[in-house]
Scaffold this motif. Structure first.
Motif, mmCIF file in Angstrom:
data_model
loop_
_atom_site.group_PDB
_atom_site.id
_atom_site.type_symbol
_atom_site.label_atom_id
_atom_site.label_comp_id
_atom_site.label_asym_id
_atom_site.label_seq_id
_atom_site.Cartn_x
_atom_site.Cartn_y
_atom_site.Cartn_z
ATOM 1 N N ALA A 67 0.830 -1.206 0.000
ATOM 2 C CA ALA A 67 0.000 0.000 0.000
ATOM 3 C C ALA A 67 0.865 1.256 0.000
ATOM 4 C CB ALA A 67 -0.935 -0.012 1.210
ATOM 5 N N ALA A 68 1.948 1.233 0.792
ATOM 6 C CA ALA A 68 2.832 2.401 0.864
ATOM 7 C C ALA A 68 3.509 2.664 -0.471
ATOM 8 C CB ALA A 68 3.882 2.197 1.957
ATOM 9 N N CYS A 69 3.792 1.620 -1.248
ATOM 10 C CA CYS A 69 4.494 1.793 -2.524
ATOM 11 C C CYS A 69 3.690 2.629 -3.510
ATOM 12 C CB CYS A 69 4.811 0.428 -3.144
ATOM 13 S SG CYS A 69 6.147 -0.452 -2.303
ATOM 14 N N ARG A 70 2.396 2.788 -3.256
ATOM 15 C CA ARG A 70 1.557 3.622 -4.125
ATOM 16 C C ARG A 70 1.444 5.059 -3.600
ATOM 17 N NH1 ARG A 70 -0.815 -1.571 -4.317
ATOM 18 N NH2 ARG A 70 -1.011 -2.332 -6.469
ATOM 19 N N LEU A 100 6.633 4.228 -5.884
ATOM 20 C CA LEU A 100 7.222 3.052 -6.514
ATOM 21 C C LEU A 100 6.245 2.328 -7.426
ATOM 22 C CD1 LEU A 100 9.256 1.574 -3.509
ATOM 23 C CD2 LEU A 100 10.072 3.013 -5.382
ATOM 24 N N LEU A 101 4.964 2.465 -7.158
ATOM 25 C CA LEU A 101 3.933 1.852 -7.993
ATOM 26 C C LEU A 101 2.936 2.913 -8.415
ATOM 27 C CD1 LEU A 101 3.028 -1.483 -6.132
ATOM 28 C CD2 LEU A 101 4.143 -1.275 -8.361
ATOM 29 N N GLU A 102 2.565 2.868 -9.664
ATOM 30 C CA GLU A 102 1.471 3.692 -10.182
ATOM 31 C C GLU A 102 0.364 2.727 -10.581
ATOM 32 O OE1 GLU A 102 3.397 5.818 -13.302
ATOM 33 O OE2 GLU A 102 4.227 7.339 -11.935
ATOM 34 N N GLY A 103 -0.623 2.570 -9.715
ATOM 35 C CA GLY A 103 -1.591 1.506 -9.896
ATOM 36 C C GLY A 103 -0.898 0.177 -9.692
ATOM 37 N N ASP A 104 -0.938 -0.678 -10.715
ATOM 38 C CA ASP A 104 -0.246 -1.963 -10.658
ATOM 39 C C ASP A 104 1.005 -1.967 -11.521
ATOM 40 O OD1 ASP A 104 -1.963 -3.076 -8.869
ATOM 41 O OD2 ASP A 104 -3.121 -4.221 -10.335
#
Length: 408
Positions: free
Chosen positions: A92-95, A116-120
């Motif tokens: 969750a934090a990676c988004r 670190l993530l944009e969506g998936d």
């Protein structure tokens, strides 16, 4: 999913005691490497990247990810913050921006807004973290490495002398920059021009196209929505090109085909096409400078070599006097999200000899804060490199040529 970090991650020696200082950039790089590994698994299995699909058992998690989560736990312990509780917390934090995480990470101000993530999907920052950090367990399997290896193989197979190999390499390298979309007719022409094939295999150029592009069946003629500047295909809602350094807007391109066309895959687009736009601007600017000096009657001739020594540097400028003596400037062009990661990982080769060496930044990156972060990381580690933006580099090259020619 395991409920404790002891079950999901090995103890990191660097984090074995909360009193030990941890390199938070290394933690971020490990997280990015783990996400990249998962992304590859998703590509191979055609499954979702969502945590509910990826974290069924501790064995399903990449080692880089498990080590990174352990390091986050030690950092939280040192800061008296009970975080993370499990892998879902970290997913969750990676988004979210790194600067909003429950624990404080020692990152440059310019990187605290990165995710670190944009969506998936992996963010540009995450992908560049993996590439710049050189996480070998992941990098060896990234598509960009496969493309680069095939590019080198195709160049070497289609030249009998070092110069022919170099010329073939430049042609193929620029293909990836200039042609994000290829008709199958274009591929046939490329194979005719460079027919060398592996033993009992297909032409190297065809293997390169298959690794760098994905095929879209469309016999006859197809009209594509693309950036009118760099040629990248655009999804329907986009009006402007999503590449930060590209000024292009939505346009159309009609492609004639036999059976279909090829579109660059995501890794090729990010690491070869998009990253190559700043290189291409410098190439065009250098060629324009050379032509302008001839028109002005300057006795100094400027010539550009693209990707010298098979991409050891992005380019070399040669300032040649009337007696044939010459001076060389070498440059590497960079368009990366994180100045700190770039500075930590930039390691310029010592060859070939040159009067000056430059790290040239894409214009939109070269803010005072970005340069300060970069030069702080380079200081004391990298010597003999001048950092400047692309406009300043071309202006100084012009001034230098005119000064050498007595026309300053």
């Amino acid at each position: 999913m395991s409920s404790t970090l002891r079950d999901i991650a090995p103890i990191d020696p660097a984090a074995a005691h909360p009193g030990l200082g941890l390199d938070d950039y290394q933690t971020v790089e490990l997280l990015a490497a783990g996400l990249a590994r998962m992304y590859l698994d998703r590509q191979h299995s055609r499954q979702s990247l969502g945590p509910e699909d990826r974290v069924g058992t501790s064995g399903a998690l990449p080692r880089a990810w498990r080590t990174a989560v352990t390091r986050l736990w030690w950092t939280g312990l040192a800061q008296q913050v009970n975080w993370p509780g499990d892998d879902l917390d970290v997913f969750a934090a990676c988004r979210r921006p790194l600067g909003t995480w429950p624990i404080r990470l020692d990152l440059a101000e310019g990187d605290r807004d990165q995710v670190l993530l944009e969506g998936d999907e992996l963010s540009e920052f995450a992908e560049q973290s993996v590439a710049l950090a050189g996480c070998q367990d992941v990098e060896a399997e990234l598509v960009e490495n496969r493309v680069f290896a095939l590019l080198m193989a195709a160049a070497q197979a289609n030249g009998s002398t070092q110069q022919e190999i170099q010329d073939a390499y430049v042609t193929l390298r620029l293909l990836l920059v200039h042609q994000p979309v290829l008709s199958d007719l274009d591929v046939i022409k490329r194979v005719w021009a460079m027919p060398a094939a592996a033993p009992q295999g297909e032409p190297y150029v065809k293997d390169l196209v298959r690794a760098a592009y994905r095929f879209q069946p469309a016999p006859g003629t197809v009209t594509l929505r693309v950036c009118d500047s760099c040629g990248n295909p655009l999804t329907s809602p986009l009006v402007r090109c999503p590449v930060a350094s590209c000024p292009g807007r939505a346009g159309t391109r009609t492609v004639r085909t036999l059976e279909g066309y090829w579109v660059q895959n995501r890794a090729t687009r990010r690491f070869h096409h998009d990253a190559g736009l700043v290189e291409d601007r410098l190439f065009k600017g250098s060629d324009a400078l050379a032509a302008q000096l001839v028109e002005d009657g300057c006795p100094i001739r400027v010539s550009l070599e693209r990707y010298p020594l098979m991409d050891t540097w992005d380019g070399s400028l040669h300032f040649t006097h009337g007696d044939g003596s010459a001076e060389c400037w070498l440059f590497d062009a960079k368009d990366t999200v994180s100045a700190t990661l770039l500075g930590r990982c930039f390691s310029p080769p010592s060859e070939p000899e040159a009067a000056r060496r430059f790290l040239v930044l894409a214009q939109h990156r070269a803010t005072p804060a970005y340069r300060a972060d970069l030069e702080r990381e380079l200081h004391g580690r990298v010597r003999g490199i001048t950092v400047m933006d692309e406009t300043t580099f071309l202006r100084q090259a012009a001034q230098h040529a005119r000064r050498l020619g007595g026309r300053a």
